[in-house]
Scaffold this motif. Structure first.
Motif, PDB file in Angstrom:
ATOM      1  N   CYS A  11       0.730  -1.324  -0.052  1.00  0.00           N
ATOM      2  CA  CYS A  11       0.025   0.152  -0.065  1.00  0.00           C
ATOM      3  C   CYS A  11       0.763   1.218   0.116  1.00  0.00           C
ATOM      4  O   CYS A  11       0.306   2.223   0.013  1.00  0.00           O
ATOM      5  N   HIS A  14       2.966   2.252   2.384  1.00  0.00           N
ATOM      6  CA  HIS A  14       3.264   2.832   3.807  1.00  0.00           C
ATOM      7  C   HIS A  14       4.607   2.142   4.292  1.00  0.00           C
ATOM      8  O   HIS A  14       4.846   0.913   3.656  1.00  0.00           O
ATOM      9  N   CYS A  23      -2.245  -3.640   7.076  1.00  0.00           N
ATOM     10  CA  CYS A  23      -1.399  -2.228   7.186  1.00  0.00           C
ATOM     11  C   CYS A  23      -2.011  -1.661   8.533  1.00  0.00           C
ATOM     12  O   CYS A  23      -3.154  -1.234   8.396  1.00  0.00           O
ATOM     13  N   CYS A  40      -3.562   2.010   6.904  1.00  0.00           N
ATOM     14  CA  CYS A  40      -4.667   1.810   5.926  1.00  0.00           C
ATOM     15  C   CYS A  40      -5.398   0.577   6.028  1.00  0.00           C
ATOM     16  O   CYS A  40      -6.413   0.794   5.192  1.00  0.00           O
TER      17      CYS A  40
HETATM   18 ZN   LIG Z   1      -1.013   1.336   4.358  1.00  0.00          ZN
END
Ligand SMILES: [Zn+2]
Ligand SMILES: [Zn+2]
Length: 314
Positions: A236, A238, A256, A259
């Motif tokens: 994602c 991150h 995650c 998110c």
């Molecule tokens: Zn994320």
């Protein structure tokens, strides 16, 4: 490369005052018709705006010069990067020209900018940070950086007083002639001044000089709030430090933590190590990386000891 010395700034301030006094003297000219008043005023405002445009050009040239010099003196291969980072951290705290948080991007007025800049300079003087700069060019860059701030404040001041004087002159004219030219003529004359958007972009450009040096807050792991050393970039996008993700997997975390991207943590492997970012962190934050490595090693040893002895070592 020639940068404007402080004497020139004083000269400019003198010029601004001179222009303003000449400008205000317009109201004392005996005029035979209203048209003559408006034409004279428009001519004066036009000339003032030409001066302001020259100021803007000088500002942009100096900004580029300082940017180039900053890139040189803040190189990770030179010794001043940590001192410059501290100077800019302090600079950003004072929000001299614009707010720098999500909720506050407002442009400051010239009085606020002036008082904040004075506080910043005093704080830097008291901190002796400039004395710690080692590169011969660094001290010159700092002086020129301060002068550039002063130049922008002078420009803001110049604009403010010119607009104020124009408004007062039109109001005085309306009062004496019983005409109502105020709002209509002021709208017309406003077009001769530097637009507010231009000012805001100059203020933002000034603050953006600080982004030449990466700040640690932008590279911290969102879990442990230390540098994201060995940075794992999840699917994602991150990024977390590898230690936090290893511990998260042990606790059964799959998604995650920011998110909630499904199985982003669970599916991460060595391919998620962001080598490019890792090299960047090593180059720009060597002290933080060194400390994080030591902390991680200590933590790993404690975990291994606990596994063997069953005792937790803090
Ligand atoms: Zn994320
Ligand atoms: Zn972490």
């Amino acid at each position: 490369m020639a940068l404007t010395p402080l004497a020139d700034y004083n000269y400019e301030t003198h010029n601004i005052e001179k222009n303003l006094s000449q400008f205000s003297s317009v109201s004392r000219i005996e005029l035979e018709a209203d048209g003559e008043f408006f034409v004279t005023l428009l001519k004066e405002v036009y000339q003032l705006n030409c001066l302001q445009k020259q100021n803007q050009d000088k500002f942009l040239i100096n900004l580029q010069d300082i940017k180039q010099m900053l890139i040189e003196v803040t190189s990770p291969f030179k010794k001043d990067i940590y001192t410059w980072r501290k100077i800019f951290q302090i600079y950003l705290e004072y929000k001299i020209f614009v707010g720098n948080t999500e909720s506050d991007r407002e442009e400051r007025n010239w009085e606020f900018s002036q008082s904040q800049l004075t506080c910043f300079i005093d704080r830097i003087d008291n901190s002796h940070l400039v004395k710690r700069l080692k590169h011969p060019l660094s001290k010159i860059v700092y002086e020129n950086f301060v002068k550039l701030n002063i130049r922008l404040i002078l420009m803001k001041k110049f604009q403010y007083f010119n607009q104020l004087a124009t408004t007062k002159l039109i109001k005085k004219h309306d009062k004496k002639t019983s005409l109502i030219s105020d709002s209509m003529f002021r709208d017309l004359i406003e077009k001769y001044f530097l637009p507010e958007d231009t000012f805001k972009s100059l203020c933002c450009a000034m603050e953006q000089l600080t982004t030449i040096i990466p700040q640690i807050d932008d590279y911290n792991c969102p879990i442990c709030l230390n540098i994201a050393w060995k940075p794992i970039r999840l699917c994602c996008s991150h990024v977390f430090c590898v230690r936090c993700l290893v511990k998260s997997v042990r606790k059964g975390m799959r998604n995650c933590p920011i998110c909630r991207a499904k199985d982003a943590v669970y599916n991460a492997n060595q391919k998620n190590l962001d080598m490019c970012l890792m090299n960047f962190l090593d180059l720009y934050f060597p002290l933080e990386v060194h400390k994080k490595q030591k902390d991680d090693d200590r933590e790993r040893v404690a975990e291994e000891m606990e596994a063997i002895t069953g005792l937790r070592i803090e």
